[in-house]
Design an enzyme around this catalytic site. Sequence first.
Site, PDB file in Angstrom:
ATOM      1  N   SER A   1      -6.532  -2.376  -2.952  1.00  0.00           N
ATOM      2  CA  SER A   1      -6.002  -1.525  -4.018  1.00  0.00           C
ATOM      3  C   SER A   1      -7.110  -0.690  -4.643  1.00  0.00           C
ATOM      4  O   SER A   1      -6.891   0.458  -5.028  1.00  0.00           O
ATOM      5  CB  SER A   1      -5.320  -2.374  -5.092  1.00  0.00           C
ATOM      6  OG  SER A   1      -4.151  -2.963  -4.581  1.00  0.00           O
TER       7      SER A   1
ATOM      8  N   HIS B   1      -0.912  -5.775   1.409  1.00  0.00           N
ATOM      9  CA  HIS B   1      -0.016  -6.701   0.702  1.00  0.00           C
ATOM     10  C   HIS B   1       1.293  -6.880   1.480  1.00  0.00           C
ATOM     11  O   HIS B   1       1.793  -7.999   1.618  1.00  0.00           O
ATOM     12  CB  HIS B   1       0.331  -6.169  -0.698  1.00  0.00           C
ATOM     13  CG  HIS B   1      -0.815  -6.082  -1.643  1.00  0.00           C
ATOM     14  ND1 HIS B   1      -1.135  -4.918  -2.302  1.00  0.00           N
ATOM     15  CD2 HIS B   1      -1.716  -7.011  -2.048  1.00  0.00           C
ATOM     16  CE1 HIS B   1      -2.171  -5.142  -3.088  1.00  0.00           C
ATOM     17  NE2 HIS B   1      -2.554  -6.397  -2.950  1.00  0.00           N
TER      18      HIS B   1
ATOM     19  N   ARG C   1      -9.089 -10.874   4.006  1.00  0.00           N
ATOM     20  CA  ARG C   1      -9.532  -9.786   4.883  1.00  0.00           C
ATOM     21  C   ARG C   1     -10.817 -10.144   5.605  1.00  0.00           C
ATOM     22  O   ARG C   1     -11.082  -9.649   6.697  1.00  0.00           O
ATOM     23  CB  ARG C   1      -9.760  -8.511   4.065  1.00  0.00           C
ATOM     24  CG  ARG C   1      -8.488  -7.955   3.467  1.00  0.00           C
ATOM     25  CD  ARG C   1      -8.786  -6.876   2.479  1.00  0.00           C
ATOM     26  NE  ARG C   1      -9.455  -7.497   1.329  1.00  0.00           N
ATOM     27  CZ  ARG C   1      -9.739  -6.890   0.207  1.00  0.00           C
ATOM     28  NH1 ARG C   1      -9.451  -5.620   0.058  1.00  0.00           N
ATOM     29  NH2 ARG C   1     -10.332  -7.528  -0.788  1.00  0.00           N
TER      30      ARG C   1
END
Length: 150
Positions: free
Chosen positions: A127, A17, A90
Amino acid sequence: MRRAVFPGTFDPITLGHIDIINRALPLFDELIIAIGVNADKRTMFSLEERIAFIEKSFEGNFKVKIKSYSGLTAKFCVAEKAQFIVRGLRNTTDLNYEQPIAQTNYKLAKIESVFLICSPEVSNISSTIVRDVMRNDGDFSSLVPASVKQ
Protein backbone atom coordinates in the site's frame (compact mmCIF):
# COMPACT_ATOMS: atom_id res chain seq x y z
CA MET A 1 -17.12 -22.43 12.54
CA ARG A 2 -13.58 -21.57 11.45
CA ARG A 3 -13.42 -17.78 11.49
CA ALA A 4 -10.33 -15.75 10.64
CA VAL A 5 -9.42 -12.09 10.73
CA PHE A 6 -7.27 -10.46 8.05
CA PRO A 7 -6.22 -7.20 9.70
CA GLY A 8 -4.69 -4.20 7.99
CA THR A 9 -5.07 -0.56 7.14
CA PHE A 10 -5.93 -1.33 3.50
CA ASP A 11 -5.00 2.20 2.44
CA PRO A 12 -5.80 1.21 -0.27
CA ILE A 13 -6.52 -2.47 -0.78
CA THR A 14 -4.06 -3.85 -3.33
CA LEU A 15 -3.84 -6.86 -5.62
CA GLY A 16 -1.49 -8.33 -3.01
CA HIS A 17 -4.28 -8.15 -0.41
CA ILE A 18 -6.74 -9.62 -2.93
CA ASP A 19 -4.33 -12.51 -3.58
CA ILE A 20 -4.07 -13.36 0.13
CA ILE A 21 -7.84 -13.03 0.70
CA ASN A 22 -8.70 -15.26 -2.26
CA ARG A 23 -6.22 -17.89 -1.12
CA ALA A 24 -7.43 -17.72 2.50
CA LEU A 25 -11.13 -18.08 1.67
CA PRO A 26 -11.08 -21.86 1.07
CA LEU A 27 -9.43 -22.37 4.47
CA PHE A 28 -12.13 -20.71 6.58
CA ASP A 29 -15.91 -20.56 6.89
CA GLU A 30 -15.72 -16.79 7.33
CA LEU A 31 -13.00 -14.22 6.75
CA ILE A 32 -13.31 -10.86 8.46
CA ILE A 33 -11.37 -8.16 6.68
CA ALA A 34 -10.60 -5.97 9.66
CA ILE A 35 -9.65 -2.39 8.90
CA GLY A 36 -7.54 -1.09 11.73
CA VAL A 37 -8.24 2.49 12.73
CA ASN A 38 -5.33 4.33 14.31
CA ALA A 39 -6.02 7.97 15.16
CA ASP A 40 -2.28 8.72 15.00
CA LYS A 41 -1.92 7.42 11.44
CA ARG A 42 -2.82 9.64 8.50
CA THR A 43 -4.42 7.71 5.68
CA MET A 44 -4.85 8.70 2.05
CA PHE A 45 -8.38 7.30 1.92
CA SER A 46 -11.15 7.67 4.48
CA LEU A 47 -12.44 4.64 6.35
CA GLU A 48 -15.65 4.83 4.31
CA GLU A 49 -13.69 4.81 1.02
CA ARG A 50 -11.58 1.84 2.13
CA ILE A 51 -14.69 -0.09 3.15
CA ALA A 52 -16.30 0.69 -0.23
CA PHE A 53 -13.20 -0.50 -2.13
CA ILE A 54 -13.29 -3.82 -0.28
CA GLU A 55 -17.08 -4.22 -0.56
CA LYS A 56 -16.91 -3.74 -4.34
CA SER A 57 -14.01 -6.16 -4.63
CA PHE A 58 -15.88 -8.94 -2.80
CA GLU A 59 -19.45 -8.14 -3.71
CA GLY A 60 -21.60 -11.25 -3.47
CA ASN A 61 -19.06 -13.27 -1.51
CA PHE A 62 -20.90 -14.12 1.68
CA LYS A 63 -17.82 -15.59 3.38
CA VAL A 64 -16.24 -12.12 3.50
CA LYS A 65 -17.22 -9.69 6.26
CA ILE A 66 -15.78 -6.19 6.54
CA LYS A 67 -15.40 -4.49 9.90
CA SER A 68 -13.31 -1.73 11.39
CA TYR A 69 -11.67 -1.77 14.80
CA SER A 70 -9.21 0.03 17.00
CA GLY A 71 -6.98 -1.34 19.69
CA LEU A 72 -5.41 -4.76 19.89
CA THR A 73 -6.07 -7.18 17.05
CA ALA A 74 -6.11 -10.06 19.55
CA LYS A 75 -8.94 -8.40 21.52
CA PHE A 76 -10.86 -7.82 18.28
CA CYS A 77 -10.45 -11.51 17.39
CA VAL A 78 -11.79 -12.59 20.78
CA ALA A 79 -14.78 -10.23 20.43
CA GLU A 80 -15.51 -11.65 16.96
CA LYS A 81 -14.94 -15.26 18.07
CA ALA A 82 -12.20 -15.65 15.46
CA GLN A 83 -9.63 -18.38 16.08
CA PHE A 84 -7.13 -17.29 13.42
CA ILE A 85 -5.33 -14.24 12.07
CA VAL A 86 -4.31 -14.34 8.41
CA ARG A 87 -1.18 -12.50 7.31
CA GLY A 88 0.47 -12.31 3.92
CA LEU A 89 4.23 -12.56 3.62
CA ARG A 90 6.11 -11.05 0.69
CA ASN A 91 9.63 -11.72 1.95
CA THR A 92 11.74 -12.55 4.99
CA THR A 93 11.50 -8.95 6.20
CA ASP A 94 7.74 -9.42 6.54
CA LEU A 95 8.29 -12.69 8.42
CA ASN A 96 10.73 -11.06 10.83
CA TYR A 97 8.17 -8.31 11.49
CA GLU A 98 5.15 -10.64 11.80
CA GLN A 99 6.67 -13.42 13.93
CA PRO A 100 6.84 -11.59 17.29
CA ILE A 101 3.38 -10.13 16.71
CA ALA A 102 2.00 -13.61 16.06
CA GLN A 103 3.68 -14.95 19.18
CA THR A 104 2.27 -12.10 21.26
CA ASN A 105 -1.25 -12.61 19.86
CA TYR A 106 -1.04 -16.28 20.80
CA LYS A 107 0.21 -15.46 24.28
CA LEU A 108 -2.51 -12.83 24.81
CA ALA A 109 -5.50 -14.69 23.42
CA LYS A 110 -4.50 -18.12 22.03
CA ILE A 111 -5.12 -16.81 18.50
CA GLU A 112 -3.20 -18.75 15.86
CA SER A 113 -1.60 -16.84 12.99
CA VAL A 114 -1.71 -18.34 9.52
CA PHE A 115 0.92 -17.03 7.13
CA LEU A 116 0.35 -17.20 3.39
CA ILE A 117 3.16 -16.48 0.97
CA CYS A 118 2.17 -13.92 -1.66
CA SER A 119 2.06 -15.05 -5.25
CA PRO A 120 5.22 -13.98 -7.08
CA GLU A 121 3.36 -11.64 -9.43
CA VAL A 122 2.12 -9.49 -6.50
CA SER A 123 5.02 -9.81 -4.07
CA ASN A 124 6.35 -6.37 -4.99
CA ILE A 125 3.11 -4.56 -4.12
CA SER A 126 2.52 -2.68 -0.90
CA SER A 127 0.00 0.00 0.00
CA THR A 128 2.92 2.35 0.70
CA ILE A 129 4.22 1.93 -2.84
CA VAL A 130 0.73 2.31 -4.30
CA ARG A 131 0.16 5.57 -2.40
CA ASP A 132 3.53 6.90 -3.57
CA VAL A 133 2.69 6.07 -7.20
CA MET A 134 -0.74 7.70 -6.79
CA ARG A 135 0.67 10.88 -5.19
CA ASN A 136 3.11 11.24 -8.05
CA ASP A 137 0.55 10.69 -10.83
CA GLY A 138 1.96 7.31 -11.84
CA ASP A 139 0.01 4.46 -13.40
CA PHE A 140 -1.17 2.36 -10.45
CA SER A 141 -3.71 0.33 -12.43
CA SER A 142 -1.66 -2.88 -12.31
CA LEU A 143 -1.35 -2.68 -8.52
CA VAL A 144 -4.96 -2.36 -7.30
CA PRO A 145 -8.37 -3.94 -7.97
CA ALA A 146 -10.91 -2.22 -10.22
CA SER A 147 -12.74 -0.79 -7.19
CA VAL A 148 -9.75 1.45 -6.40
CA LYS A 149 -9.07 2.44 -10.02
CA GLN A 150 -12.40 4.22 -10.18
